[in-house]
Motif scaffolding. Structure first.
Motif, mmCIF file in Angstrom:
data_model
loop_
_atom_site.group_PDB
_atom_site.id
_atom_site.type_symbol
_atom_site.label_atom_id
_atom_site.label_comp_id
_atom_site.label_asym_id
_atom_site.label_seq_id
_atom_site.Cartn_x
_atom_site.Cartn_y
_atom_site.Cartn_z
ATOM 1 N N GLN A 1 -2.546 10.799 -8.789
ATOM 2 C CA GLN A 1 -3.902 11.006 -8.292
ATOM 3 C C GLN A 1 -4.180 10.306 -6.973
ATOM 4 O O GLN A 1 -5.053 10.705 -6.235
ATOM 5 C CB GLN A 1 -4.916 10.481 -9.337
ATOM 6 N N ASP A 2 -3.477 9.239 -6.706
ATOM 7 C CA ASP A 2 -3.859 8.367 -5.610
ATOM 8 C C ASP A 2 -2.792 8.312 -4.534
ATOM 9 O O ASP A 2 -1.663 8.759 -4.730
ATOM 10 C CB ASP A 2 -4.092 6.941 -6.147
ATOM 11 N N ILE A 3 -3.170 7.743 -3.399
ATOM 12 C CA ILE A 3 -2.178 7.425 -2.375
ATOM 13 C C ILE A 3 -1.206 6.429 -2.975
ATOM 14 O O ILE A 3 -1.615 5.423 -3.554
ATOM 15 C CB ILE A 3 -2.879 6.864 -1.126
ATOM 16 N N CYS A 4 0.077 6.679 -2.830
ATOM 17 C CA CYS A 4 1.069 5.942 -3.617
ATOM 18 C C CYS A 4 1.064 4.448 -3.343
ATOM 19 O O CYS A 4 1.401 3.658 -4.222
ATOM 20 C CB CYS A 4 2.464 6.519 -3.409
ATOM 21 N N PHE A 5 0.647 4.037 -2.150
ATOM 22 C CA PHE A 5 0.655 2.607 -1.870
ATOM 23 C C PHE A 5 -0.734 1.974 -2.009
ATOM 24 O O PHE A 5 -0.893 0.774 -1.784
ATOM 25 C CB PHE A 5 1.253 2.316 -0.484
ATOM 26 N N VAL A 6 -1.745 2.766 -2.404
ATOM 27 C CA VAL A 6 -3.079 2.223 -2.669
ATOM 28 C C VAL A 6 -3.624 2.824 -3.966
ATOM 29 O O VAL A 6 -4.645 3.513 -3.961
ATOM 30 C CB VAL A 6 -4.068 2.509 -1.504
ATOM 31 N N PRO A 7 -2.949 2.604 -5.108
ATOM 32 C CA PRO A 7 -3.365 3.296 -6.329
ATOM 33 C C PRO A 7 -4.716 2.865 -6.880
ATOM 34 O O PRO A 7 -5.306 3.575 -7.679
ATOM 35 C CB PRO A 7 -2.233 2.961 -7.319
ATOM 36 N N ASP A 8 -5.231 1.698 -6.452
ATOM 37 C CA ASP A 8 -6.553 1.289 -6.936
ATOM 38 C C ASP A 8 -7.670 1.770 -6.013
ATOM 39 O O ASP A 8 -8.836 1.459 -6.239
ATOM 40 C CB ASP A 8 -6.617 -0.232 -7.100
ATOM 41 N N ARG A 9 -7.308 2.502 -4.946
ATOM 42 C CA ARG A 9 -8.244 3.125 -4.010
ATOM 43 C C ARG A 9 -8.986 2.132 -3.120
ATOM 44 O O ARG A 9 -9.884 2.521 -2.376
ATOM 45 C CB ARG A 9 -9.263 4.018 -4.746
ATOM 46 N N ASP A 10 -8.665 0.845 -3.208
ATOM 47 C CA ASP A 10 -9.322 -0.141 -2.352
ATOM 48 C C ASP A 10 -8.517 -0.257 -1.057
ATOM 49 O O ASP A 10 -7.695 -1.155 -0.876
ATOM 50 C CB ASP A 10 -9.408 -1.496 -3.067
ATOM 51 N N TYR A 11 -8.767 0.698 -0.136
ATOM 52 C CA TYR A 11 -7.990 0.774 1.089
ATOM 53 C C TYR A 11 -8.142 -0.486 1.940
ATOM 54 O O TYR A 11 -7.171 -0.983 2.506
ATOM 55 C CB TYR A 11 -8.408 1.998 1.916
#
Length: 365
Positions: free
Chosen positions: A203-213
């Motif tokens: 679901q997420d960007i692989c290096f930011v899986p918690d979505r806290d960019y």
């Protein structure tokens, strides 16, 4: 000559998910000699994350290896972490710091998946690179050009993220899931008893899986992105934001502003560290400019063309006219669009065929 020597050879990009696993099985059934490869792009311990819902995590590598073993095909993990850091993660940060909204999954396809894997295939005498994307590749008999088409499963179509594929790459890419629906893919995986038959999609960007960019960027760079002023459309200060990189154009939630009516992020000035907010109707723009253009179904643009276009991954295509412009193209939508954002991709279609696409540089009302 033996039967094996006659077999086309296929390199399967195995992410550990159900889609690439079924793609591998379909190519094997089609008579290809298959080799599975997983690209190691990040290390979870380096990023401090488990990677449960991302791609290319340690768990994904284990799942891909198990499927390859079950299919009795060779399997390797290739380490591209250094290139991924430079070409994807560092660019992601640069675009955010410049006020844009990056699209690292498109960059990963362009710089990592197809570029690196085709070179790896060349080095190992392999004919094709195969992925589990929901899109189709066909050759136009009239022009000889390779075409990228939408996947038949409209809800899963991934042609948007593949618009950067070149003619040379398309000639050697195979996308066996393009004519299938996701439900059919899971059914195949369950019949084959693949370990990942019911695995959730990443679901997420692989290096930011918690979505806290912003936190990721601060941890990665060692920088701190300081608070600054929220401004209204007249330039008056209306509050304090927590760092301009933390906000995206069109955002409404998490602003912490009480202004009597809903407001949205309409603009950012990274030099002044200000974020401008306003009503939703201030978000709509009709004209989009793009550079870093890749043309697929045509060699280039010499005159205006009627198209449909997306400025976001799963946006419903919107009618527009595209015009040649210096360094790229100018796209005029029939109706103003909500929050087309610099840094994002704009992809052009004619029917189910991808005409081409580029990166949004600026927008106009």
């Amino acid at each position: 000559m033996t039967e094996t020597q006659n077999q086309p050879k296929a390199l399967i990009a195995m992410s550990g998910g159900v889609d690439s696993s079924v793609a591998a099985w379909l190519m094997q059934q089609a008579g290809c000699e298959c080799t599975g490869v997983t690209m190691r792009l990040t290390r979870n311990e380096t990023l401090g994350q488990s990677g449960f819902h991302t791609c290319c995590s340690e768990r994904d590598i284990e799942d891909a290896a198990e499927v390859a073993f079950a299919m009795d095909i060779p399997y390797e993990v290739v380490d591209f972490t250094a290139d991924f850091r430079e070409k994807i993660i560092e660019k992601f940060i640069r675009v955010y710091e410049a006020g844009g909204t990056p699209n690292p999954c498109i960059d990963c396809n362009k710089y990592m998946k197809f570029d690196h894997l085709l070179r790896w295939a060349d080095a190992h005498g392999i004919d094709y690179v195969v992925t589990g994307h929901y899109a189709r590749v066909e050759q136009d008999e009239a022009t000889g050009r390779w075409l990228l088409k939408k996947g038949l499963d409209e809800g899963k179509d991934q042609s948007y993220v593949l618009y950067n594929l070149t003619q040379e790459q398309l000639a050697r890419v195979r996308l066996p899931l393009g004519g299938l629906h996701k439900t059919e893919v899971r059914e195949i995986a369950e019949k084959r008893h693949f370990i990942n038959a019911r695995k959730h999609d990443s679901q997420d960007i692989c290096f930011v899986p918690d979505r806290d960019y912003a936190k990721f960027m601060e941890d990665f760079t060692g920088k701190h992105y300081p608070p600054g002023d929220f401004l209204d459309e007249n330039g008056s200060r209306v509050g304090t934001h927590q760092g301009a990189v933390r906000y995206t154009i069109g955002q409404r939630k998490g602003l912490g502003l009480a202004m009597g009516a809903p407001v949205y992020v309409c603009a950012k000035d990274m030099q002044a560290n200000t974020v401008t907010v306003g009503p939703e109707d201030a978000l709509f723009d009709r004209v989009v400019y793009a550079d870093e253009v890749n043309w697929i179904s045509v060699p280039g643009l010499t005159e205006p063309l009627r198209v449909t276009a997306r400025t976001r991954y799963h946006q419903v295509e919107q009618p527009a006219t595209v015009f040649p412009a210096e360094g790229g193209f100018r796209l005029e939508f029939d109706q103003p669009q909500r929050a087309p954002t610099p840094g994002q991709a704009v992809v052009l279609y004619q029917g189910d065929v991808v005409l081409g696409g580029g990166t949004i540089t600026s927008v106009e009302r």
